[in-house]
Structure formats: structure tokens, C-alpha cells
Design a protein around this motif. Sequence first.
Motif, short mmCIF file in Angstrom:
data_model
loop_
_atom_site.label_atom_id
_atom_site.label_comp_id
_atom_site.label_asym_id
_atom_site.label_seq_id
_atom_site.Cartn_x
_atom_site.Cartn_y
_atom_site.Cartn_z
N HIS A 137 -16.12 10.50 -5.59
CA HIS A 137 -14.91 10.97 -6.25
C HIS A 137 -15.21 12.33 -6.90
O HIS A 137 -16.23 12.48 -7.56
N ARG A 138 -14.33 13.27 -6.71
CA ARG A 138 -14.50 14.60 -7.31
C ARG A 138 -13.49 14.75 -8.44
O ARG A 138 -12.28 14.72 -8.21
N PHE A 139 -13.99 14.90 -9.63
CA PHE A 139 -13.14 15.03 -10.81
C PHE A 139 -13.16 16.48 -11.30
O PHE A 139 -14.20 16.97 -11.74
N TYR A 140 -12.03 17.14 -11.20
CA TYR A 140 -11.89 18.47 -11.78
C TYR A 140 -11.39 18.28 -13.21
O TYR A 140 -10.20 18.38 -13.50
N ALA A 141 -12.31 17.94 -14.10
CA ALA A 141 -11.92 17.59 -15.46
C ALA A 141 -13.11 17.77 -16.39
O ALA A 141 -14.27 17.69 -15.97
N GLN A 142 -12.80 18.01 -17.65
CA GLN A 142 -13.84 18.12 -18.67
C GLN A 142 -14.05 16.75 -19.30
O GLN A 142 -13.09 16.08 -19.70
N THR A 157 -14.56 9.53 -21.65
CA THR A 157 -13.21 9.96 -22.00
C THR A 157 -13.01 11.39 -21.53
O THR A 157 -13.80 12.28 -21.89
N LEU A 158 -12.00 11.61 -20.71
CA LEU A 158 -11.72 12.95 -20.21
C LEU A 158 -10.86 13.72 -21.20
O LEU A 158 -10.31 13.16 -22.15
N HIS A 159 -10.73 15.02 -20.96
CA HIS A 159 -10.02 15.88 -21.90
C HIS A 159 -8.57 15.48 -22.06
O HIS A 159 -7.95 15.77 -23.10
N ASP A 160 -7.99 14.81 -21.05
CA ASP A 160 -6.58 14.43 -21.13
C ASP A 160 -6.39 12.98 -21.59
O ASP A 160 -5.29 12.44 -21.52
N GLY A 161 -7.48 12.35 -22.04
CA GLY A 161 -7.38 11.00 -22.56
C GLY A 161 -7.69 9.90 -21.57
O GLY A 161 -7.86 8.73 -21.96
N ARG A 162 -7.73 10.19 -20.28
CA ARG A 162 -8.09 9.17 -19.30
C ARG A 162 -9.52 8.69 -19.55
O ARG A 162 -10.35 9.44 -20.05
N GLN A 163 -9.79 7.46 -19.14
CA GLN A 163 -11.12 6.89 -19.37
C GLN A 163 -11.66 6.27 -18.09
O GLN A 163 -10.91 5.86 -17.20
#
Length: 647
Positions: A137-142, A157-163
Motif C-alpha cells: 500500500h502506498r500512502f501519500y500522507a504524513q 495516526t495520519l495528519h487527517d485523523g485516519r488511523q
Amino acid sequence: MTGAEPRPYRIAVIGTGPRGLAVVERLAARLAEAPTAVPVELYAMDAVQVGPGRIWRTSQPRWLLMNTPAGEVTMFSGPPDDGPTRAGAGPSLAQWWQAFDPAGHPHAYAPRALYGQYMRYVLNRVDGGLPGWARLHRFYAQVADVHENPDGRYRLTLHDGRQLVVDRVVLTTGHARPTLDPPQRALAEFAATRPHLRYLRGDSAADLPLARIPARARVGVLGLGLSFYDVLIALTVGRGGTFTEDAGGALHYRASGREPHVLAGSRSGIPILARGRNQKPGEHAYRPRLFTHERMLAARARGPLDFGTDVLPWLLAEVDLVYLAAVIRRRFGADVADRFVAEAEAATAGPGDRDADPRAVLHRIAGRLGVGDLPPVDLYAWSRRFAGRDFSGPDEFHRELAALLRHDLDLAEEGNVDGPFKACLDAIRDVRGVIRTAVDYRGLTPASHRDEFLGWFVPVSASLTTGPPRERQRQLLALVEAGVLGVVGPELRWGADPETDAFYVESPRVAGSRSTVDVLIDARIPGPDLRRETGLLALLRDRGLLTNHVNAGPDGDFVTGGVSVTRSPFHPVRADGRPEQGMYVLGIPTEHTRWFTQVGSGRPGTWGDFIADADAIAGDALRGAPLDEIAELAEPVTVAEPVGSGG
């Protein structure tokens, strides 16, 4: 498979520049070799670009170059074979580049953006070769935070609140942007209250807001290293300027009219010197004769080392050996040079006397062979040619600097094998692994680590061995000739002057060198310092999952700023002294616990530390996934969809 589907085993790699990609590549290679009893899901996570990361992203300008020949760069842990390109078997950067561009010579220096494209290609081939029970899986996220779960797993926990909950976490976060230190903060605050001034903190040139600098502004640049060259090219070629070569081979700069005037300087007053013309194949592997792993391990068995007494004499002996052998080869032929090396190796065999001078032994042997006229290599003198000298003004200094740089270009043209000067300096690059054997994990006393190694040897050797391609030095000379660039001089001083409402730069060694500037750019890449970290690493530090590496000794402690990790596979050491077994930290954040972690690729044909480190983490991380019969792939998690990328 019957019954409920097993829970997938998940590994998250946070930060996917070269270090993170290397871990993903080795995870994939190991998965292909050993099926697991449960599905395995790999998460490659990056806030900028998955694969290249921020520093090597593909969107940066093509004029920013690598400083390693393409033939010496690979992100595959094995060479191509008769099968498809996949983890463990793939082309080097040069081989991949040559397939579509005749400029892709093994000795050429690739644009950084091209290396980023190569890393995307590697990631795609790694992904395409995964076995059926594994998924990438490629996550373009902080990743904003990582918490320990009661069951031993980790909640991201990602920058947008997803976990996302994973079993193992690999931190390969690369170059940081630490908080400003007090002097830097004072400069930034001075500029903040004066709209006509700008202060740009140290960072990758591709991330500095250089386009906002007005044409014909006066710009001061702190530092004359690799980042200085990048800033200089961005402010000239990046603004439409061009270089042309005349009939005699001299390079000249044709200005666009949109350039600022640049005034740069450093401690030495000398731009980092060019690398020698590459004469080594990509698979080159140097075998140290005098400065060996075995000798340094034996020395460490006696206790913490003094770099100047226990390490440097043998390192310099290896440098002298290469220098003298190249001179002897040039004067008397390869057979005599080989005899010199063999005699030198035999004469210094065994543990020897701790107080003996191996360099004196070398020079006695060289004298018997007809080369008694050469003094030992003096790294400090070579790197600080203007130390203690005074100049009547900028014109005199520029004349002497230009002569020095032209002479260095002549030496570089001789090559890094045939040319004694560049060959012996290249030897320092070749024995970095032995240096690490001596200094890593508190190998030195605290004072020697701080003062002799980091304070003296590292900057001196960097100025001689980590330079840009020769073409960059030719361009620098052309820019000085065109009046676009001025080098201020040695012992650079800078600051804010409230009386003139401007910044200033000056050299106390060059009369009349003080100049005011509108923009001050710190072109020194900030080193890692966990105490000044922000974001994810700061949160993990504050909760005790990450700690500072402290070199402790009876005469005082040296708090290095690097993340404290165990030996391979590099678990972080918690505040309570225990290793965090499900987490790994690799690369630049661990600098000073280990040395020279900024290396950005493997080398074809050999498993150096770069690949071996990634493989050690991959092997340990997969140990938590039971190896058994081939498992079916579970449904992908819904936290994020895999994102494809080109290349």
C-alpha cells in the motif's frame, strides 16, 4: 484456506527516500523467498512522494545533480538476472538510464529528479513482483503520531485523523527541519520586522523559496558545500543564464539579467573541491591494507579510542599508501607500485606498537624505491589553504582562489585512480566502513568523539572528498569571472546590522570585504538533533520511545543529538533503557550513534552497509509473521487505497 481469514501482518515504513525504499525492497525479496502463514501487508508512507521522498522527488529542477556517478548507484539488492526485474534483481541507475537515454553513462552524474524516477521504477518493480500473499500500500500522507497498543502493536495516526494498526514500524524519516537555534532565530526575527530583508534557513535547495529573491538583489550565502552549488545554479541557470565554451575550452557565463549578486563564504573560504574524474567501475570494491576492520576491532577491545592517537594514524597511513602507490605507478610502473603495497602491508602486519607511526614505515619503503621526496599527506593543509593568510582586498583573494580552483581541476582531470591527489582522497570514501567500525556506538571517548572526530576530521575530510562533479567547479569559476559571484574569504562572519538595516557578510582576512546583503541564505544542511526535532520524532521523544544517544565517560558526557539505537537491527532505545522491539530507526536520525548515515544508495556488485542494514531490519520485522504454507491475501484495509505511481 477455511474458516475466518487470518489477520494480516502489517509493516509500516514511514519515510520512503532511499533508506525506506531499501527496506521495502528487502522485505519484498524475503517474502518471495519464504512464504508466510498469514497475509503480509507493507505500507510505504511518505508525505511528499512515495519512493523518492522529499529530497529526491521527481518534480525538482533537472539542473540539480547527484554527486555520485550513476554507475555506482543501485537500489536493487542484486544485479539483473534471466528473470524479470524484481526485488533482489534489477538494474543499477546507469543501466536503467542507458536504456532510454544515451547520456546515461556509468561515469555521468544524473539529475536528482532522474534518480527519483529511478526510485519510482524500483518501487513499481518491487510491487509487481510481490507474491500473492503480500500486498504493498502506498500512502501519500504524513504520519502525525505513533502510539503503542496494549497488544504490542502500534496505532498510526495520519495528519487527517485516519488511523492504522500495524505490527512493526520502520522510521526512515531522512533529513529533518529542526527548530532554529538561538543565533538563527535572531536572524529570522531581524528579517521578519524588515520587509525588504529575507532570511532563508538551511534546507535542500529545491525546497528554498529562491524564486522570491528579486533580480539584482544582494544575496549572502553561508557555506560553500554541496548545497551552496545547488543554490548558485538555481539563482543563475534557474533564471535563464547559460554557459558557453569557447574555442580554447574555457567556460563563460551569459547572464539573463534576472540574477542576484551572490556573496558566499565559509570557514575555509574555499568551495568544496571537485571529485576526481571517475576511473572506477560501479562494482569497484576497495580492500584496505593498513586501516582495516580487524585492526580497529582489536583497538576497540582495549576500551574507548582516542581518534587522534588510535584511529587517525592508521587512516592517514592508508591515504598515504594510495598516494605513494599512485606516484610510484606513474614514475616506475605498476609492478613497482604493487611491490610497494605488498612490502608496506607486510611491514605493518600484526597488532603493532600503539605508539608506532605506520606512516613513517611507508615513507621509508617508498624512499628505498626512489620516492623519498614526498611529505606525508596533510589533510588540514590541503583543506585550509588560506589558513592564517591575509589579503589586501577581494581582487587579490579572488585571483588566488581562481588559481587554486583551476589547479584542483587539473588534479581532478588526472582521475581518482591515476591521479595521486584525488586517488588518495577517494580512499577516504572507500574506507568509511572501517571508520564506522572505529567510531560507532561509543567507539571513541566523549571528548575525542566531539572534538577530534566531529569537530575536526569530519568537516576537513568532507571538504576534500564529498565534492561536486568537475563541471560545477568550472561553472563556479565562470560565475566569478562574470561578476555574478563573489567569494568573501576565509573565517566568514555574518550578522544583522541595525544601523544599516541590513545583513552583512565579511572576512577578517580580506581587507575591504564587508558587504551588506538583502537576503541571507544558510546553505548548510542542518544536522539531526533529537532535542530540536519537531513533529513525529518529537512526540516519540517526549513519550520516551526515542532518546538521545549519549557518549558517556568518566570525564564528562557528550549528548550527540542522534537517536539512540541498538546494533543491528537498530531498535530505538527507550527512556527506560529497553529496546523498543517492534520499532526500527534507520538513516539520518541516528547520525552520531552511527556515522555517515546520509548515504543514499547501494553499490552494484556488493552488499555494503546500506543494503545490509535494510536487510537486517526486513529479516527481524518479518520474524513476527510465522513462516508456513502460502496464505491467501486478506481484503485490503479501508483506511486508504493503494495509490499507483509512474516510472
